[in-house]
Design a protein around this motif. Structure first.
Motif, PDB file in Angstrom:
ATOM      1  N   SER A   4       0.854  -1.193   0.000  1.00  0.00           N
ATOM      2  CA  SER A   4       0.000   0.000   0.000  1.00  0.00           C
ATOM      3  C   SER A   4       0.884   1.235   0.000  1.00  0.00           C
ATOM      4  O   SER A   4       1.980   1.233   0.570  1.00  0.00           O
ATOM      5  N   ASP A   5       0.407   2.300  -0.641  1.00  0.00           N
ATOM      6  CA  ASP A   5       1.227   3.498  -0.788  1.00  0.00           C
ATOM      7  C   ASP A   5       0.324   4.673  -1.137  1.00  0.00           C
ATOM      8  O   ASP A   5      -0.904   4.536  -1.273  1.00  0.00           O
ATOM      9  N   SER A  19     -11.479  -2.288 -18.477  1.00  0.00           N
ATOM     10  CA  SER A  19     -10.375  -2.011 -17.556  1.00  0.00           C
ATOM     11  C   SER A  19      -9.462  -0.912 -18.079  1.00  0.00           C
ATOM     12  O   SER A  19      -9.618  -0.424 -19.197  1.00  0.00           O
ATOM     13  N   ALA A  20      -8.492  -0.527 -17.260  1.00  0.00           N
ATOM     14  CA  ALA A  20      -7.501   0.474 -17.646  1.00  0.00           C
ATOM     15  C   ALA A  20      -6.156   0.091 -17.042  1.00  0.00           C
ATOM     16  O   ALA A  20      -6.089  -0.488 -15.951  1.00  0.00           O
ATOM     17  N   ILE A  21      -5.097   0.395 -17.783  1.00  0.00           N
ATOM     18  CA  ILE A  21      -3.756   0.283 -17.231  1.00  0.00           C
ATOM     19  C   ILE A  21      -3.336   1.677 -16.788  1.00  0.00           C
ATOM     20  O   ILE A  21      -3.297   2.614 -17.592  1.00  0.00           O
ATOM     21  N   VAL A  22      -3.057   1.799 -15.510  1.00  0.00           N
ATOM     22  CA  VAL A  22      -2.792   3.094 -14.895  1.00  0.00           C
ATOM     23  C   VAL A  22      -1.338   3.143 -14.429  1.00  0.00           C
ATOM     24  O   VAL A  22      -0.825   2.181 -13.852  1.00  0.00           O
ATOM     25  N   THR A  23      -0.684   4.258 -14.706  1.00  0.00           N
ATOM     26  CA  THR A  23       0.668   4.479 -14.216  1.00  0.00           C
ATOM     27  C   THR A  23       0.632   5.548 -13.143  1.00  0.00           C
ATOM     28  O   THR A  23       0.086   6.634 -13.354  1.00  0.00           O
ATOM     29  N   LEU A  24       1.212   5.224 -12.001  1.00  0.00           N
ATOM     30  CA  LEU A  24       1.286   6.137 -10.871  1.00  0.00           C
ATOM     31  C   LEU A  24       2.742   6.485 -10.580  1.00  0.00           C
ATOM     32  O   LEU A  24       3.647   5.688 -10.849  1.00  0.00           O
ATOM     33  N   LEU A  25       2.959   7.654 -10.005  1.00  0.00           N
ATOM     34  CA  LEU A  25       4.217   7.941  -9.329  1.00  0.00           C
ATOM     35  C   LEU A  25       3.939   7.795  -7.844  1.00  0.00           C
ATOM     36  O   LEU A  25       3.203   8.592  -7.265  1.00  0.00           O
ATOM     37  N   THR A  26       4.476   6.738  -7.246  1.00  0.00           N
ATOM     38  CA  THR A  26       4.198   6.458  -5.842  1.00  0.00           C
ATOM     39  C   THR A  26       5.317   6.972  -4.953  1.00  0.00           C
ATOM     40  O   THR A  26       6.460   7.155  -5.387  1.00  0.00           O
ATOM     41  N   LYS A  27       4.980   7.166  -3.696  1.00  0.00           N
ATOM     42  CA  LYS A  27       5.932   7.744  -2.752  1.00  0.00           C
ATOM     43  C   LYS A  27       7.094   6.802  -2.464  1.00  0.00           C
ATOM     44  O   LYS A  27       8.250   7.232  -2.388  1.00  0.00           O
ATOM     45  N   ASN A 108      11.934   6.904  -5.526  1.00  0.00           N
ATOM     46  CA  ASN A 108      12.586   8.212  -5.440  1.00  0.00           C
ATOM     47  C   ASN A 108      11.606   9.166  -4.777  1.00  0.00           C
ATOM     48  O   ASN A 108      10.843   9.860  -5.446  1.00  0.00           O
ATOM     49  N   GLN A 109      11.634   9.206  -3.455  1.00  0.00           N
ATOM     50  CA  GLN A 109      10.681  10.045  -2.734  1.00  0.00           C
ATOM     51  C   GLN A 109      10.851  11.533  -3.021  1.00  0.00           C
ATOM     52  O   GLN A 109       9.849  12.257  -3.081  1.00  0.00           O
ATOM     53  N   PRO A 110      12.097  12.060  -3.194  1.00  0.00           N
ATOM     54  CA  PRO A 110      12.206  13.486  -3.524  1.00  0.00           C
ATOM     55  C   PRO A 110      11.443  13.873  -4.787  1.00  0.00           C
ATOM     56  O   PRO A 110      10.855  14.959  -4.853  1.00  0.00           O
ATOM     57  N   ILE A 111      11.442  13.010  -5.815  1.00  0.00           N
ATOM     58  CA  ILE A 111      10.698  13.325  -7.034  1.00  0.00           C
ATOM     59  C   ILE A 111       9.202  13.318  -6.753  1.00  0.00           C
ATOM     60  O   ILE A 111       8.461  14.189  -7.218  1.00  0.00           O
ATOM     61  N   PHE A 112       8.732  12.330  -5.980  1.00  0.00           N
ATOM     62  CA  PHE A 112       7.317  12.304  -5.611  1.00  0.00           C
ATOM     63  C   PHE A 112       6.948  13.557  -4.830  1.00  0.00           C
ATOM     64  O   PHE A 112       5.936  14.211  -5.125  1.00  0.00           O
ATOM     65  N   ASP A 113       7.737  13.899  -3.819  1.00  0.00           N
ATOM     66  CA  ASP A 113       7.432  15.068  -2.987  1.00  0.00           C
ATOM     67  C   ASP A 113       7.444  16.345  -3.823  1.00  0.00           C
ATOM     68  O   ASP A 113       6.616  17.241  -3.621  1.00  0.00           O
ATOM     69  N   GLY A 114       8.397  16.437  -4.761  1.00  0.00           N
ATOM     70  CA  GLY A 114       8.470  17.622  -5.610  1.00  0.00           C
ATOM     71  C   GLY A 114       7.250  17.762  -6.501  1.00  0.00           C
ATOM     72  O   GLY A 114       6.700  18.863  -6.648  1.00  0.00           O
ATOM     73  N   LEU A 115       6.810  16.657  -7.097  1.00  0.00           N
ATOM     74  CA  LEU A 115       5.623  16.713  -7.955  1.00  0.00           C
ATOM     75  C   LEU A 115       4.385  17.030  -7.132  1.00  0.00           C
ATOM     76  O   LEU A 115       3.545  17.835  -7.558  1.00  0.00           O
ATOM     77  N   ASN A 116       4.272  16.449  -5.965  1.00  0.00           N
ATOM     78  CA  ASN A 116       3.124  16.721  -5.104  1.00  0.00           C
ATOM     79  C   ASN A 116       3.080  18.198  -4.710  1.00  0.00           C
ATOM     80  O   ASN A 116       2.020  18.833  -4.723  1.00  0.00           O
ATOM     81  N   PHE A 117       4.240  18.766  -4.370  1.00  0.00           N
ATOM     82  CA  PHE A 117       4.302  20.191  -4.020  1.00  0.00           C
ATOM     83  C   PHE A 117       3.926  21.061  -5.214  1.00  0.00           C
ATOM     84  O   PHE A 117       3.194  22.048  -5.075  1.00  0.00           O
TER      85      PHE A 117
END
Length: 237
Positions: A4-5, A19-27, A108-117
């Motif tokens: 879970s994330d 259905s759908a194929i989904v791409t996420l950037l996860t933390k 790569n949490q910094p990339i996730f955090d940067g995109l979220n910000f």
């Protein structure tokens, strides 16, 4: 296998009838794809919009399998931007770049955090500066960081006006004199934190980061830079 994330929706593509194929950037699990059953349903399609922040559970029999996602919407960053072409183009561009540039399943949490910000900031008037800073951060995390702290030729910290396309380092006005036609302009707002970018400066900034994205990140990748990135530049032209 199961985890879970928290993730940000980058793309959703129809798969089969329902259905759908989904791409996420996860933390914690990086860029990760998964199957969403029932992804063609109207209620679920609302969750699968690029830029949405979601809680995700991934399940698969083996770690190397595509696996299936179960998603719950946390925040829809795109909904407040539907009548704002610039911020909406920035959201689309950032998601497309992340999907195309990031290695699969590499945390790569910094990339996730940067995109979220960035996505949180798109409702603010200073979003253009945040967007360019995000692209610079993406380049840095991918190993192509630019250095605007001092002149790469003389060490000067003042009067920095250009960037070398070879080294990615700033160049002062005096050092640039013989080579101006070979250098990239350095918009003042990238070295002056108090300055707000105007449209011509944003074009310069997007050309600057775009040069390094195109030549160092996407030059060997099929399709090159995503079209969504050019549409963002067109907003300021």
């Amino acid at each position: 296998m199961e985890w879970s994330d928290t993730g940000i929706v980058l793309t959703a593509k129809k798969h089969g009838e329902t259905s759908a194929i989904v791409t996420l950037l996860t933390k914690h699990h990086g860029r990760h794809a998964g199957l969403v059953r029932g992804g063609s349903r109207k209620r679920i399609q609302g969750i699968l919009q690029p830029g949405n922040l979601v809680d995700v559970r991934w399940r698969a029999r083996l770690i190397e399998h595509l696996g299936a996602f179960s998603l719950d919407l946390v925040t829809s960053y795109g909904t407040p931007l539907l009548l704002s072409p610039g911020p909406l183009a920035a959201l689309t561009s950032a998601c497309a770049l992340s999907e195309a540039a990031l290695p699969e399943r590499q945390p790569n949490q910094p990339i996730f955090d940067g995109l979220n910000f960035l996505l949180q900031s798109l409702i603010e008037e200073y979003w253009p500066k945040i967007y360019v800073k995000w692209e610079l951060g993406l380049l840095s995390e991918l190993g192509f960081g630019l250095d605007f702290s001092k002149c790469g030729a003389t060490g000067e910290k003042f009067d920095l006006k250009y960037v070398s396309p070879k080294s990615g380092r700033a160049v002062s006005e005096s050092a640039a004199e013989p080579y101006k036609d070979r250098l990239l302009p350095l918009p003042p707002f990238l070295i002056n934190s108090d300055a707000a970018p105007k449209a011509p400066e944003m074009v310069q900034a997007l050309i600057l980061t775009g040069y390094f994205l195109e030549n160092h990140v996407f030059s060997q990748r099929p399709g090159g830079m995503p079209n969504a990135r050019q549409r963002l530049t067109d907003i300021f032209s």
